[in-house]
Design an enzyme around this catalytic site. Structure first.
Site, mmCIF file in Angstrom:
data_model
loop_
_atom_site.group_PDB
_atom_site.id
_atom_site.type_symbol
_atom_site.label_atom_id
_atom_site.label_comp_id
_atom_site.label_asym_id
_atom_site.label_seq_id
_atom_site.Cartn_x
_atom_site.Cartn_y
_atom_site.Cartn_z
ATOM 1 N N SER A 136 -4.888 99.466 -11.075
ATOM 2 C CA SER A 136 -4.533 99.125 -12.457
ATOM 3 C C SER A 136 -5.436 99.885 -13.434
ATOM 4 O O SER A 136 -5.439 101.124 -13.423
ATOM 5 C CB SER A 136 -4.613 97.611 -12.649
ATOM 6 O OG SER A 136 -3.965 97.213 -13.828
ATOM 7 N N ASP A 175 6.524 96.124 -8.922
ATOM 8 C CA ASP A 175 5.443 95.907 -9.891
ATOM 9 C C ASP A 175 6.047 95.459 -11.215
ATOM 10 O O ASP A 175 6.807 96.203 -11.840
ATOM 11 C CB ASP A 175 4.652 97.213 -10.068
ATOM 12 C CG ASP A 175 3.438 97.061 -10.974
ATOM 13 O OD1 ASP A 175 3.294 96.006 -11.616
ATOM 14 O OD2 ASP A 175 2.636 98.016 -11.037
ATOM 15 N N HIS A 179 2.231 94.276 -8.098
ATOM 16 C CA HIS A 179 1.176 95.062 -8.737
ATOM 17 C C HIS A 179 -0.134 95.033 -7.960
ATOM 18 O O HIS A 179 -0.824 96.048 -7.848
ATOM 19 C CB HIS A 179 0.942 94.508 -10.147
ATOM 20 C CG HIS A 179 -0.041 95.290 -10.964
ATOM 21 N ND1 HIS A 179 0.234 96.546 -11.462
ATOM 22 C CD2 HIS A 179 -1.311 94.985 -11.380
ATOM 23 C CE1 HIS A 179 -0.809 96.988 -12.151
ATOM 24 N NE2 HIS A 179 -1.762 96.065 -12.110
#
Length: 473
Positions: free
Chosen positions: A279, A371, A406
């Site tokens: 991320s 995601d 994610h």
């Protein structure tokens, strides 16, 4: 030496000083009617699978298998599945289908992969392991009939047919954990065990490991990388020690200093390191690869190809973050935030795109196709196209995992589809389904280890080290 290592490994995992539950047994502590639950191995590294079986049931008997585990804050996570014993009175979760519960069908690691907050806990809690020197303690039980999670948590549920304790370690015996305060750099260094004499006792490939906007210092991936033969620096960049409490403008100098620190370590070989980031940590990893020549291998997991949230200063240049289009944020009736579409298209702001074509690094982009937080597949393809358009001479690839969300982490980390996020002050959806996400974590971890071994190789020693790890662990 090989026998000595294996002996120490067995002693460490079976009689670990970290476990306060007494001696670990693979036998049931309560066995009415001779029912026995077996988990093999009873104690292992966290990225390893186990077999789960139940013996001594009546043929065709309905039972509920339950697993529970607490995080570093004492929050209880649990999972359960309904099974029907085969004609010999056995349940082998690798062969029989779950008929209900937290998952259905054949899912050998489902009891661990589908752990969620217990009914009496806040349901949007993400599992965090802060104390990596202690194993995760998983309690497994077998109950009569097909029960719900509410019934399983009821004080009148009754005695289980069988129960056992299973330990899952982040650190193999001999891994060193060293807190780091070097200049402005804050983090924790994990070094592989000296017991790997067969691999030359080091030095080892160096890796810098970063996570996202949760902040603080997350050490569990670095601990596992060290258990697999890498000198790994878990690097904090905000909300830790004397670092800024909130995300602020970044300066590449901080990350250059982190690389300098890692390369100075006697047990790190070569003139280059790897970086892995998830991320927000992913776009920082891309920036490190673009602007720090000593980065030779870069792995990013579900991230943007521009700075996200806050910009990055690189000497006289400043790379601005993409503007957020808040009208694209959707909030469900239950107050869950869907933020996947919040970032602008980076092609509208090419000055923000990280110039990864200037890098000296190999690239691996890991993407969860489900995601729901970042358009990670879109960003990864833009990066891939950019490298191809520049005839980039080094290795680069995108690996996409269907049904993964994610938060792709090392294997058998509990899947978190939704959790509370401080930036929104609301729960945020991450995506993924437990079975597909668990499988993706296994496949992605294997990809990560192989990628780092290849692109941080030191001739023959790295392949020998790989073999040594396989033979010992």
């Amino acid at each position: 030496m090989h026998r000595s290592f294996c002996s120490q490994l067995k002693t460490y995992f079976i009689q670990t000083k970290c476990c306060s539950l007494g001696a670990v047994s693979n036998m049931s502590s309560a066995q009415p009617k001779g029912v026995e639950m077996v988990v093999e191995p009873v104690s292992c590294l966290h990225d390893e699978p186990v077999s789960i079986r139940v013996h001594g049931l009546n043929p065709g008997q309905d039972v509920t298998l339950q697993a529970s585990m607490k995080d570093s804050k004492g929050i209880n996570f649990l999972s359960y599945a309904h099974y029907r014993a085969d004609s010999s009175g056995q349940v082998d979760v690798s062969k029989l289908e779950s008929l209900g519960g937290h998952y259905k069908g054949i899912f050998p690691m489902g009891l661990i992969g589908s752990l969620v907050p217990a009914p009496n806990e806040y349901k949007y809690t993400r599992f965090f392991k802060r104390d990596v020197e202690n194993p995760n303690i998983v309690k497994m039980t077998v109950h009569k009939g097909h029960l719900s999670d509410e019934a399983l948590c009821s004080p009148v549920v009754g005695e289980p047919l069988a129960t056992l304790t299973h330990l899952r370690h982040y650190m193999s015996p001999g891994v060193q954990r060293i807190p780091v305060r070097f200049g402005k750099v804050r983090g924790c260094l994990f070094l592989p065990p000296d017991l790997y004499i067969i691999a030359g006792n080091g030095p080892f490939p160096g890796v810098i490991d970063m996570f996202g906007s949760a902040g603080g210092l997350l050490e569990y991936r670095s601990a596992q990388l060290a258990s697999r033969g890498f000198a790994s620096l878990a690097l904090a960049f905000f909300a830790y020690d004397d670092l800024p409490k909130h995300l602020e403008e970044f300066n590449i100098a901080y990350f250059e200093e982190a690389v300098e620190f890692l390369l100075k370590q006697e047990k790190v070989f070569g003139d280059g390191v790897g970086v892995i980031g998830t991320s927000k940590g992913g776009d920082l990893a891309l920036s490190m690869a673009a602007f720090i020549p000593s980065v030779h291998a870069c792995i990013v997991i579900n991230c943007c190809n521009t700075p996200s949230v806050k910009g990055l200063r690189v000497r006289d240049c400043f790379y601005t973050p993409l503007n957020h289009v808040f009208r694209n944020v959707r909030v469900s009736d239950e107050g869950v935030v869907f933020g996947k579409e919040i970032a602008q298209d980076p092609r509208l702001h090419p000055e923000s795109i990280i110039p990864i074509e200037k890098s000296q690094s190999a690239f691996l982009f890991l993407v969860g196709s489900d995601d729901q937080n970042v358009k990670s597949e879109f960003f990864a393809q833009l990066s891939y196209q950019r490298l191809r358009d520049h005839s980039y001479p080094k290795h680069y690839e995108v690996s996409s995992y269907p049904g993964a969300g994610h938060l792709i982490e090392p294997p058998y980390s509990p899947h978190t589809p939704i959790s509370f996020h401080n930036s929104y002050a609301l729960p945020l959806i991450w995506g993924g389904t437990s079975k597909h996400h668990t499988l993706a974590q296994v496949q992605a971890w294997s990809k990560v280890l192989d990628f780092l071994r290849v692109h941080l190789a030191k001739g023959e020693s790295i392949s020998k080290h790989k073999c040594a790890l396989k033979s010992h662990l």
